[in-house]
Design a protein around this motif. Structure first.
Motif, PDB file in Angstrom:
ATOM      1  N   HIS A  80       0.831  -1.202   0.000  1.00 60.77           N
ATOM      2  CA  HIS A  80       0.000   0.000   0.000  1.00 60.77           C
ATOM      3  C   HIS A  80       0.871   1.260   0.000  1.00 60.77           C
ATOM      4  CE1 HIS A  80      -3.348  -2.443   2.242  1.00 60.77           C
ATOM      5  NE2 HIS A  80      -3.274  -2.741   0.951  1.00 60.77           N
ATOM      6  N   ALA A  81       1.913   1.233   0.805  1.00 61.99           N
ATOM      7  CA  ALA A  81       2.738   2.424   1.007  1.00 61.99           C
ATOM      8  C   ALA A  81       3.532   2.807  -0.235  1.00 61.99           C
ATOM      9  CB  ALA A  81       3.691   2.210   2.184  1.00 61.99           C
ATOM     10  N   VAL A  82       3.978   1.826  -1.027  1.00 61.28           N
ATOM     11  CA  VAL A  82       4.749   2.185  -2.222  1.00 61.28           C
ATOM     12  C   VAL A  82       3.881   2.959  -3.206  1.00 61.28           C
ATOM     13  CG1 VAL A  82       6.433   0.335  -2.015  1.00 61.28           C
ATOM     14  CG2 VAL A  82       4.357  -0.061  -3.344  1.00 61.28           C
ATOM     15  N   GLY A  83       2.576   2.688  -3.199  1.00 64.23           N
ATOM     16  CA  GLY A  83       1.671   3.477  -4.034  1.00 64.23           C
ATOM     17  C   GLY A  83       1.639   4.925  -3.589  1.00 64.23           C
ATOM     18  N   ASN A  84       1.689   5.145  -2.284  1.00 63.93           N
ATOM     19  CA  ASN A  84       1.733   6.521  -1.779  1.00 63.93           C
ATOM     20  C   ASN A  84       3.041   7.211  -2.143  1.00 63.93           C
ATOM     21  OD1 ASN A  84      -0.681   7.390   0.031  1.00 63.93           O
ATOM     22  ND2 ASN A  84      -0.357   5.240   0.542  1.00 63.93           N
ATOM     23  N   LEU A  85       4.145   6.466  -2.103  1.00 64.44           N
ATOM     24  CA  LEU A  85       5.420   7.059  -2.513  1.00 64.44           C
ATOM     25  C   LEU A  85       5.397   7.423  -3.997  1.00 64.44           C
ATOM     26  CD1 LEU A  85       8.148   4.915  -0.692  1.00 64.44           C
ATOM     27  CD2 LEU A  85       7.414   7.250  -0.159  1.00 64.44           C
ATOM     28  N   GLU A  86       4.822   6.554  -4.816  1.00 59.16           N
ATOM     29  CA  GLU A  86       4.760   6.838  -6.249  1.00 59.16           C
ATOM     30  C   GLU A  86       3.941   8.090  -6.516  1.00 59.16           C
ATOM     31  OE1 GLU A  86       3.223   6.948 -10.255  1.00 59.16           O
ATOM     32  OE2 GLU A  86       1.992   6.481  -8.500  1.00 59.16           O
ATOM     33  N   ARG A  87       2.824   8.243  -5.809  1.00 56.11           N
ATOM     34  CA  ARG A  87       1.997   9.436  -6.010  1.00 56.11           C
ATOM     35  C   ARG A  87       2.669  10.682  -5.447  1.00 56.11           C
ATOM     36  NH1 ARG A  87      -1.677   5.314  -5.362  1.00 56.11           N
ATOM     37  NH2 ARG A  87      -1.871   5.524  -3.101  1.00 56.11           N
ATOM     38  N   ALA A  88       3.410  10.526  -4.352  1.00 57.58           N
ATOM     39  CA  ALA A  88       4.186  11.652  -3.831  1.00 57.58           C
ATOM     40  C   ALA A  88       5.224  12.083  -4.864  1.00 57.58           C
ATOM     41  CB  ALA A  88       4.873  11.263  -2.520  1.00 57.58           C
ATOM     42  N   ILE A 142       2.428  21.219   8.218  1.00 54.21           N
ATOM     43  CA  ILE A 142       2.483  21.315   6.766  1.00 54.21           C
ATOM     44  C   ILE A 142       1.210  21.971   6.242  1.00 54.21           C
ATOM     45  CG2 ILE A 142       2.523  19.968   4.624  1.00 54.21           C
ATOM     46  CD1 ILE A 142       4.266  17.909   6.154  1.00 54.21           C
ATOM     47  N   ASP A 143       0.070  21.568   6.792  1.00 55.80           N
ATOM     48  CA  ASP A 143      -1.199  22.172   6.389  1.00 55.80           C
ATOM     49  C   ASP A 143      -1.214  23.664   6.696  1.00 55.80           C
ATOM     50  OD1 ASP A 143      -2.061  19.681   5.584  1.00 55.80           O
ATOM     51  OD2 ASP A 143      -3.312  19.321   7.350  1.00 55.80           O
ATOM     52  N   ALA A 144      -0.620  24.051   7.814  1.00 58.93           N
ATOM     53  CA  ALA A 144      -0.584  25.470   8.188  1.00 58.93           C
ATOM     54  C   ALA A 144       0.242  26.275   7.190  1.00 58.93           C
ATOM     55  CB  ALA A 144      -0.016  25.623   9.601  1.00 58.93           C
ATOM     56  N   TYR A 145       1.345  25.711   6.706  1.00 56.21           N
ATOM     57  CA  TYR A 145       2.130  26.382   5.668  1.00 56.21           C
ATOM     58  C   TYR A 145       1.273  26.614   4.422  1.00 56.21           C
ATOM     59  CZ  TYR A 145       6.950  26.159   7.525  1.00 56.21           C
ATOM     60  OH  TYR A 145       8.105  26.366   8.241  1.00 56.21           O
ATOM     61  N   ARG A 146       0.592  25.584   3.992  1.00 53.72           N
ATOM     62  CA  ARG A 146      -0.235  25.691   2.790  1.00 53.72           C
ATOM     63  C   ARG A 146      -1.329  26.734   2.982  1.00 53.72           C
ATOM     64  NH1 ARG A 146      -5.644  25.207   0.764  1.00 53.72           N
ATOM     65  NH2 ARG A 146      -5.486  24.663  -1.438  1.00 53.72           N
ATOM     66  N   ASP A 147      -1.945  26.765   4.151  1.00 54.19           N
ATOM     67  CA  ASP A 147      -2.998  27.751   4.419  1.00 54.19           C
ATOM     68  C   ASP A 147      -2.449  29.174   4.365  1.00 54.19           C
ATOM     69  OD1 ASP A 147      -4.765  25.670   4.723  1.00 54.19           O
ATOM     70  OD2 ASP A 147      -4.752  25.712   6.917  1.00 54.19           O
ATOM     71  N   ALA A 148      -1.224  29.364   4.864  1.00 54.50           N
ATOM     72  CA  ALA A 148      -0.612  30.699   4.835  1.00 54.50           C
ATOM     73  C   ALA A 148      -0.353  31.151   3.404  1.00 54.50           C
ATOM     74  CB  ALA A 148       0.683  30.690   5.635  1.00 54.50           C
ATOM     75  N   VAL A 149       0.103  30.231   2.548  1.00 53.24           N
ATOM     76  CA  VAL A 149       0.333  30.569   1.144  1.00 53.24           C
ATOM     77  C   VAL A 149      -0.997  30.877   0.455  1.00 53.24           C
ATOM     78  CG1 VAL A 149       1.192  29.717  -1.068  1.00 53.24           C
ATOM     79  CG2 VAL A 149       2.452  29.214   1.028  1.00 53.24           C
ATOM     80  N   PHE A 150      -2.030  30.127   0.787  1.00 50.73           N
ATOM     81  CA  PHE A 150      -3.361  30.378   0.217  1.00 50.73           C
ATOM     82  C   PHE A 150      -3.859  31.771   0.604  1.00 50.73           C
ATOM     83  CE2 PHE A 150      -7.978  30.403   0.689  1.00 50.73           C
ATOM     84  CZ  PHE A 150      -8.386  29.983  -0.581  1.00 50.73           C
ATOM     85  N   ASP A 151      -3.723  32.122   1.867  1.00 45.24           N
ATOM     86  CA  ASP A 151      -4.165  33.444   2.315  1.00 45.24           C
ATOM     87  C   ASP A 151      -3.418  34.554   1.578  1.00 45.24           C
ATOM     88  OD1 ASP A 151      -5.891  32.228   4.076  1.00 45.24           O
ATOM     89  OD2 ASP A 151      -4.586  32.451   5.825  1.00 45.24           O
ATOM     90  N   ALA A 152      -2.107  34.376   1.391  1.00 44.82           N
ATOM     91  CA  ALA A 152      -1.310  35.372   0.672  1.00 44.82           C
ATOM     92  C   ALA A 152      -1.753  35.481  -0.787  1.00 44.82           C
ATOM     93  CB  ALA A 152       0.168  35.019   0.748  1.00 44.82           C
ATOM     94  N   ALA A 153      -2.107  34.342  -1.381  1.00 46.53           N
ATOM     95  CA  ALA A 153      -2.554  34.343  -2.779  1.00 46.53           C
ATOM     96  C   ALA A 153      -3.867  35.101  -2.923  1.00 46.53           C
ATOM     97  CB  ALA A 153      -2.705  32.917  -3.288  1.00 46.53           C
ATOM     98  N   MET A 154      -4.759  34.955  -1.955  1.00 47.59           N
ATOM     99  CA  MET A 154      -6.037  35.669  -2.009  1.00 47.59           C
ATOM    100  C   MET A 154      -5.820  37.179  -1.936  1.00 47.59           C
ATOM    101  SD  MET A 154      -8.289  33.353  -2.480  1.00 47.59           S
ATOM    102  CE  MET A 154      -6.985  32.603  -3.488  1.00 47.59           C
ATOM    103  N   VAL A 155      -4.881  37.600  -1.116  1.00 41.66           N
ATOM    104  CA  VAL A 155      -4.563  39.028  -1.018  1.00 41.66           C
ATOM    105  C   VAL A 155      -3.952  39.523  -2.324  1.00 41.66           C
ATOM    106  CG1 VAL A 155      -3.113  40.732   0.147  1.00 41.66           C
ATOM    107  CG2 VAL A 155      -4.291  38.958   1.483  1.00 41.66           C
ATOM    108  N   ILE A 164       1.978  15.794  -0.755  1.00 41.01           N
ATOM    109  CA  ILE A 164       3.052  14.858  -0.388  1.00 41.01           C
ATOM    110  C   ILE A 164       2.980  14.559   1.114  1.00 41.01           C
ATOM    111  CG2 ILE A 164       5.552  14.537  -0.228  1.00 41.01           C
ATOM    112  CD1 ILE A 164       5.774  16.280  -2.782  1.00 41.01           C
ATOM    113  N   GLY A 165       2.708  15.601   1.898  1.00 40.58           N
ATOM    114  CA  GLY A 165       2.530  15.392   3.335  1.00 40.58           C
ATOM    115  C   GLY A 165       1.375  14.456   3.640  1.00 40.58           C
ATOM    116  N   ASP A 166       0.301  14.562   2.862  1.00 38.20           N
ATOM    117  CA  ASP A 166      -0.834  13.663   3.052  1.00 38.20           C
ATOM    118  C   ASP A 166      -0.441  12.210   2.767  1.00 38.20           C
ATOM    119  OD1 ASP A 166      -2.506  15.722   3.759  1.00 38.20           O
ATOM    120  OD2 ASP A 166      -3.438  15.920   1.784  1.00 38.20           O
TER     121      ASP A 166
END
Length: 234
Positions: free
Chosen positions: A95-103, A166-179, A204-206
């Motif tokens: 199962h995990a190698v599939g996650n690595l491939e998608r990452a 990691i999610d918090a980083y992404r949210d911060a970039v999203f907020d900056a993009a909206m501005v 990738i974090g997911d």
């Protein structure tokens, strides 16, 4: 382990050897994927097309490792017919190698942004934010692989906790993009580009989280769930 394996020490040794080969191959694939995440992000930040092309090419190696490891997992299942925890470990790795491939696919997406039309030069704080996020994602991905190989619920729990950062980083970039959408075309394009990259890193974090959740499956037979939290790891 099966009764036949328990009564045949030579077969047992061969199974243990095959399982160790799976573990080491999985670790190598994890390292390859984490390193390519870092390479792709550095290529994007530097708008370095040769480096981006190298990351895209390396993804082919990750795909090859994925195919080989899946085949090896199926071979072990068919040849040794493990049961209980041994069976769950082989299935968990498969199962995990599939996650690595998608990452790896997400890392390739980041590299492609390094080849796309050049946007305005990022401010140091903006570049630093993406670089820090990528470093955290790469470390977390490798930690998830270690958690599964070592059957470490503590390491798996740490992966889930780190994924929130990691999610918090992404949210911060999203907020900056909206501005930035209201600050002119060039500013908006650059911010949206960063958002695409941050989203790829978040995905990738997911996948690292998915790998870490396999530890519960291997150790306790609990299937991965969509609402897993660190407390589930005891």
């Amino acid at each position: 382990m099966s009764m036949a394996m328990a009564s045949n020490p030579h077969l047992l040794k061969s199974f243990e050897t095959a399982l160790e080969v799976l573990r080491q191959s999985f670790k190598r694939m994890g390292t390859m994927t984490a390193e390519n995440c870092s390479l792709a992000t550095s290529a994007y930040l530097a708008s370095d097309e040769p480096r981006a092309l190298e990351a895209i090419t390396r993804d082919l190696d990750i795909d090859t490792a994925f195919e080989e490891l899946r085949a090896d997992c199926f071979d072990v299942l068919l040849k040794f017919q493990p049961v209980a925890k041994d069976l769950r470990l082989v299935m968990g790795i498969e199962h995990a190698v599939g996650n690595l491939e998608r990452a790896g696919d997400h890392a390739k997406t980041i590299a492609r942004h390094g080849i796309a039309k050049p946007a305005r030069k990022m401010a140091p704080a903006e570049a630093g934010q993406i670089a820090d996020m990528a470093a955290l994602v790469a470390r977390t991905l490798e930690l998830s692989v270690t958690a599964l190989v070592d059957n470490s619920t503590e390491a798996a729990k740490q992966v889930l906790v780190t994924d929130e950062r990691i999610d918090a980083y992404r949210d911060a970039v999203f907020d900056a993009a909206m501005v930035a959408l209201g600050q002119g075309r060039a500013q908006a394009q650059a911010s949206v580009g960063r958002l695409f990259v941050a989203t790829a890193l978040e995905r990738i974090g997911d996948h690292a989280t998915n790998i870490a959740e396999e530890v519960l499956f291997v150790s306790r037979g609990i299937p991965p769930g969509a609402t897993r939290t660190g407390s589930d790891f005891g």
